[in-house]
Structure formats: C-alpha cells, structure tokens
Design an enzyme around this catalytic site. Structure first.
Site, PDB file in Angstrom:
ATOM      1  N   ASP A  51      -4.529   8.255  -4.399  1.00  0.00           N
ATOM      2  CA  ASP A  51      -4.249   7.580  -3.125  1.00  0.00           C
ATOM      3  C   ASP A  51      -2.980   8.208  -2.516  1.00  0.00           C
ATOM      4  O   ASP A  51      -2.977   9.379  -2.169  1.00  0.00           O
ATOM      5  CB  ASP A  51      -4.137   6.068  -3.373  1.00  0.00           C
ATOM      6  CG  ASP A  51      -4.371   5.232  -2.133  1.00  0.00           C
ATOM      7  OD1 ASP A  51      -3.833   5.600  -1.076  1.00  0.00           O
ATOM      8  OD2 ASP A  51      -5.072   4.212  -2.195  1.00  0.00           O
ATOM      9  N   ASN A  52      -1.886   7.474  -2.437  1.00  0.00           N
ATOM     10  CA  ASN A  52      -0.703   8.017  -1.759  1.00  0.00           C
ATOM     11  C   ASN A  52       0.150   8.887  -2.674  1.00  0.00           C
ATOM     12  O   ASN A  52       0.144   8.722  -3.892  1.00  0.00           O
ATOM     13  CB  ASN A  52       0.147   6.872  -1.207  1.00  0.00           C
ATOM     14  CG  ASN A  52      -0.588   6.109  -0.126  1.00  0.00           C
ATOM     15  OD1 ASN A  52      -1.477   6.647   0.518  1.00  0.00           O
ATOM     16  ND2 ASN A  52      -0.232   4.860   0.055  1.00  0.00           N
ATOM     17  N   GLU A 103       0.805  -1.228   0.000  1.00  0.00           N
ATOM     18  CA  GLU A 103       0.000   0.000   0.000  1.00  0.00           C
ATOM     19  C   GLU A 103       0.831   1.267   0.000  1.00  0.00           C
ATOM     20  O   GLU A 103       0.510   2.226  -0.669  1.00  0.00           O
ATOM     21  CB  GLU A 103      -0.953   0.010   1.198  1.00  0.00           C
ATOM     22  CG  GLU A 103      -2.244   0.805   0.955  1.00  0.00           C
ATOM     23  CD  GLU A 103      -2.168   2.281   1.265  1.00  0.00           C
ATOM     24  OE1 GLU A 103      -3.046   3.026   0.809  1.00  0.00           O
ATOM     25  OE2 GLU A 103      -1.240   2.727   1.972  1.00  0.00           O
ATOM     26  N   ASN A 144      -6.445  11.264   2.109  1.00  0.00           N
ATOM     27  CA  ASN A 144      -5.736   9.988   1.946  1.00  0.00           C
ATOM     28  C   ASN A 144      -4.223  10.212   2.025  1.00  0.00           C
ATOM     29  O   ASN A 144      -3.685  10.411   3.121  1.00  0.00           O
ATOM     30  CB  ASN A 144      -6.194   9.345   0.627  1.00  0.00           C
ATOM     31  CG  ASN A 144      -5.856   7.876   0.544  1.00  0.00           C
ATOM     32  OD1 ASN A 144      -4.726   7.456   0.781  1.00  0.00           O
ATOM     33  ND2 ASN A 144      -6.825   7.044   0.218  1.00  0.00           N
ATOM     34  N   ASN A 156      -5.052   7.111   7.623  1.00  0.00           N
ATOM     35  CA  ASN A 156      -4.697   6.537   6.331  1.00  0.00           C
ATOM     36  C   ASN A 156      -3.203   6.673   6.087  1.00  0.00           C
ATOM     37  O   ASN A 156      -2.501   5.687   5.968  1.00  0.00           O
ATOM     38  CB  ASN A 156      -5.503   7.226   5.216  1.00  0.00           C
ATOM     39  CG  ASN A 156      -5.392   6.495   3.895  1.00  0.00           C
ATOM     40  OD1 ASN A 156      -4.305   6.321   3.363  1.00  0.00           O
ATOM     41  ND2 ASN A 156      -6.509   6.020   3.381  1.00  0.00           N
ATOM     42  N   HIS A 194      -3.487  -0.730  12.004  1.00  0.00           N
ATOM     43  CA  HIS A 194      -4.907  -0.929  12.340  1.00  0.00           C
ATOM     44  C   HIS A 194      -5.102  -2.257  13.074  1.00  0.00           C
ATOM     45  O   HIS A 194      -5.721  -3.183  12.525  1.00  0.00           O
ATOM     46  CB  HIS A 194      -5.777  -0.927  11.077  1.00  0.00           C
ATOM     47  CG  HIS A 194      -5.708   0.326  10.284  1.00  0.00           C
ATOM     48  ND1 HIS A 194      -6.103   1.560  10.762  1.00  0.00           N
ATOM     49  CD2 HIS A 194      -5.297   0.555   9.011  1.00  0.00           C
ATOM     50  CE1 HIS A 194      -5.933   2.477   9.825  1.00  0.00           C
ATOM     51  NE2 HIS A 194      -5.438   1.888   8.754  1.00  0.00           N
ATOM     52  N   HIS A 221      -0.451   0.397   7.183  1.00  0.00           N
ATOM     53  CA  HIS A 221      -1.131   1.187   6.137  1.00  0.00           C
ATOM     54  C   HIS A 221      -0.115   2.223   5.630  1.00  0.00           C
ATOM     55  O   HIS A 221       0.927   1.829   5.132  1.00  0.00           O
ATOM     56  CB  HIS A 221      -2.390   1.782   6.783  1.00  0.00           C
ATOM     57  CG  HIS A 221      -3.423   2.264   5.823  1.00  0.00           C
ATOM     58  ND1 HIS A 221      -4.703   2.589   6.219  1.00  0.00           N
ATOM     59  CD2 HIS A 221      -3.391   2.507   4.491  1.00  0.00           C
ATOM     60  CE1 HIS A 221      -5.399   2.989   5.163  1.00  0.00           C
ATOM     61  NE2 HIS A 221      -4.628   2.950   4.115  1.00  0.00           N
TER      62      HIS A 221
HETATM   63 CA    CA Z   1      -3.524   5.527   1.235  1.00  0.00          CA
END
Ligand code: CA
Ligand code: CA
Length: 410
Positions: A324-325, A110, A279, A224, A190, A171
């Site tokens: 996203d990232n 991720e 995010n 996140n 998490h 994450h």
């Molecule tokens: Ca992310």
C-alpha cells in the site's frame, strides 16, 4: 409471440444465465425448432435428413466446446485472482516489544507523513469502495502527533471555515516545506467518492489547517496517494481506470491501465503507466527517484525523475505481499512499505478472521543487492489492514485503512 425463455414469470424462480443460454445455444443449431420446445417426434422428417443431421450435431458440439472453453478460462481467472490476493496466506508474527495502539485513533489512519521536526500528520476516516468503515457517518479528519514528546498523543487538527468538512474523505497525504519554513499539507480527498487534491497551510501554534485550494483535473481521477515535489507540483497515483461498474471487469481481466500523473499549474501529464493498481508513492532522500507501489502486482517500481518531470523505470522490487503506502526512513533512506498480507480477508471483512498487518523494510533499494526484511507482522489480533509505516528517530507509526494505529519504540 412466445416469451423469451429467460423472461421472469410471476411465482416462478428466475432461471440462471446458464439455464437460459444453454438451450438457446443448442437450439440455434437446428433452425426449424424453437428454443425451449420439446424435440420433434420424428427428427428426420422434421428438419434433418443426411446433411441436416450432421450440421445439427456439429453445431451442438461447437456450442458445447465453446461453453467448456469459457468455463475453463473463467475458472483459471478465479484461481489467478485468489493467488494475486494471497487468499490462503497466513502471516508469521513479527512484533517488536515496545508497541501500543494509539488511543485516539479508532477509525483508520490510511496515510502518515512525518516532518523533520517529528510532527506526524495522520489521515483518518477513509471511505473507499469495498473497504470496511467503522464510523461511516463521521467525516474524515487529519490528526497530529508530536513524536518528540515522551508519550505522544494524537490530536485532531482544526480546519478553517470555507472548506466542506462534512464531506472530507482524506486518503493519501504529503507534506511540503517552503524555503521560508511554511508547512503545506496536500491531501487526496474523495468528496462524494470523486477525487480532488486539497492544499492546506499548517498553523503549528493554533494546531490548525488553513484551506488554500482545491485542485481538480480530468487526469486526477481515482487518486490514491500523492507526493509533493515543489510548490504546487506533485505526482499522484491513480488506482483504478474505471470509476463505474466496469471497475469489476478491470480487476477481473487484470488490465494494467492505471498510472502516475504529474501535476503543476502549467502542465498535467501521465508520466508512468501500465500499473495494475498504482497505490503508494514517495520520493528518495536525494529527491532523484520516485518509488511507486503496485498493490495488486505486489511490487515497488523504482523510477528515475527527469528535469522535465518525466519518469523512467529503473527496476521493480517484487514482494510477496500487497504493497500500500510507502515512506522513506529519514536516516537510512530505506523504503518502508505498509502491506496487506492477505487482500481477500481485507475485501471480505470478517471480525472473527480479520485481515492482518505487515510492514516491510527495503534496504539498498537502488542497488542490485537490495535486502527485504519484515519489521512488523500481525494476524489482525492487534492491528488490521496496515496501509503505511513511517519512522522518526527510532519511533515507528503504523497506520491502517479502517482500523487503529500503532506506535512502536524501536
Ligand atoms: Ca494507499
Ligand atoms: Ca503518502
């Protein structure tokens, strides 16, 4: 006492909400008639003569109008949600020649953070509500890759005792190098689907992580991603406001209630809010600006960082893909964004029609003349659900939420 018309009767199918509510709404306009009962044989004689009949008709019309408006709004919302998710978008391929899947990474990657020395940290095995996971019984791990090597391989880092490795669900990640050269890895974790930030010290010789501290705070919920800005000082994104069933309502109503938190041992505060789903987060090369991705709004917020750690928004870079990232190219300062071209395919995972991958580069992000280009795009036949891209010395790693990871020599 008569049962409520919607009450389940053994052997009979349970009626839908509409089947239950519609007769009640209609019946409510004529108080003399119980809901669900057959119409009276002589309506005029029973309840309505003159004014009563008109009131009954008006009530029915009002109920039907309200029902029609509700259904129209509901339909409009569904159309809007499909648009937001790029539900009908297919990607045009953009595939550099020298790319291959990284053998050791099969269960997500991720987030990726690369040190100036070319050592890349990769978080794997994320379990996240609504996302696929190919090895749900395996705990998450952090892998390391040395991008200085000719043919780099990914290797899982050992983690020191005293940390619950079975519950590790990593994450977003971020590295921090102290003045004496010690490397720290901060990880959004998490355990039991809650949110903590874990601080590890990296032991390069032993290829291991020493767990130092777990940080929890009431503002650090539904985390996140994270970017470390000083010793025990970081910004983190919250991607959902609600942690219970209301999260469905949150998405449905498109509430913009998520935010960025600043954390230090002496102060924790919300420094930017109003995101639909905050995010990825990272920092510019000169460390003056913070970049925040709003995945649901398909954009990147450029924020100025102040002395007191507050953030003010300078501009928003709108993209046509779900961001996203984020990472920054260490030689150019360009933003690299790991993106989801079609979020509907990601949420309704189908191996026959998998979600694709897309990496976008943003040059001159701070000027009015920014340039957005696609570095990588694939329909899912090679790489599914890309969430991050990170560059070191013309080598690019692309990570995914639950799938493989790609190595490209640019
Ligand atoms: Ca992310
Ligand atoms: Ca990160």
């Amino acid at each position: 006492m008569k049962p409520f018309p919607g009450k389940p009767v053994p052997g009979k199918p349970v009626p839908t909400t509409l089947q239950v509510t519609l007769p009640w709404l209609l019946a409510a306009s004529c108080p003399g008639r119980p809901a669900g009962a057959a119409p009276a044989p002589e309506p005029r004689a029973r309840c309505c003569s003159g004014r009563g009949a008109r009131r009954q008709t008006m009530g029915k019309l009002t109920a039907l109008t309200l029902l029609g408006i509700s259904l129209a709004l509901l339909g409009q919302r569904f159309v809007r949600i499909r648009e937001k998710m790029n539900a009908s978008r297919e990607v045009e391929p953009v595939e550099p020649q020298n790319c291959h899947l990284i053998e050791e990474l099969e269960n997500g990657s991720e987030d990726i953070d690369i040190l100036p020395t070319g050592l890349a940290f990769i978080s794997t095995g994320l379990k996240y509500p609504g996302m696929p996971n190919f090895a749900p019984d395996e705990p998450g791990r952090i892998f390391l890759m040395d991008l200085k090597e000719q043919t780099p391989k990914a290797q899982a880092l050992k983690i020191s005792d005293g940390f619950d490795k079975a519950l590790f669900n990593p994450h977003g990640i971020s590295t921090f190098i102290k003045e004496d050269g010690t490397v720290y890895l901060y990880v959004v974790n998490h355990p039991h689907m809650e949110s903590t930030v874990e601080i590890f010290k990296f032991e390069e010789q032993q290829r291991s992580l020493i767990h130092l501290k777990t940080i929890k705070h009431e503002l650090l919920k539904s985390l996140n991603d994270i970017v470390v800005v000083g010793p025990e000082q970081f910004y983190a994104t919250r991607d959902r406001y609600f942690t219970n069933y209301f999260m469905i309502l949150e998405q449905f109503l498109d509430l913009h209630w998520t935010y960025v938190v600043f954390y230090s041992p002496s102060e924790v505060k919300v420094v930017a809010k109003g995101f639909s789903c905050a995010n990825g987060i990272t920092i510019s090369l000169d460390r003056k600006y913070i970049y925040v991705a709003d995945v649901a709004d398909k954009n990147i917020h450029v924020m100025e960082k102040h002395e007191n750690w507050d953030l003010t928004q300078l501009k928003v870079i709108q993209l046509g893909t779900l961001v996203d990232n984020l990472s920054v190219d260490p030689t150019t300062g360009d933003i690299l964004a790991g993106c989801h071209p079609n979020a509907m395919k990601l949420l309704n995972y189908n191996p026959e029609d998998p979600p694709g991958s897309e990496v976008v580069r943003i040059e001159n992000a701070l000027s009015d003349e920014q340039r957005v280009s696609t570095v990588y795009a694939n329909n899912g036949s090679v790489l599914q659900g890309s969430s991050v891209a990170s560059i070191y010395d013309r080598k690019m790693l692309i990570g995914t939420v639950f799938h493989r990871a790609l190595y490209c020599a640019l």
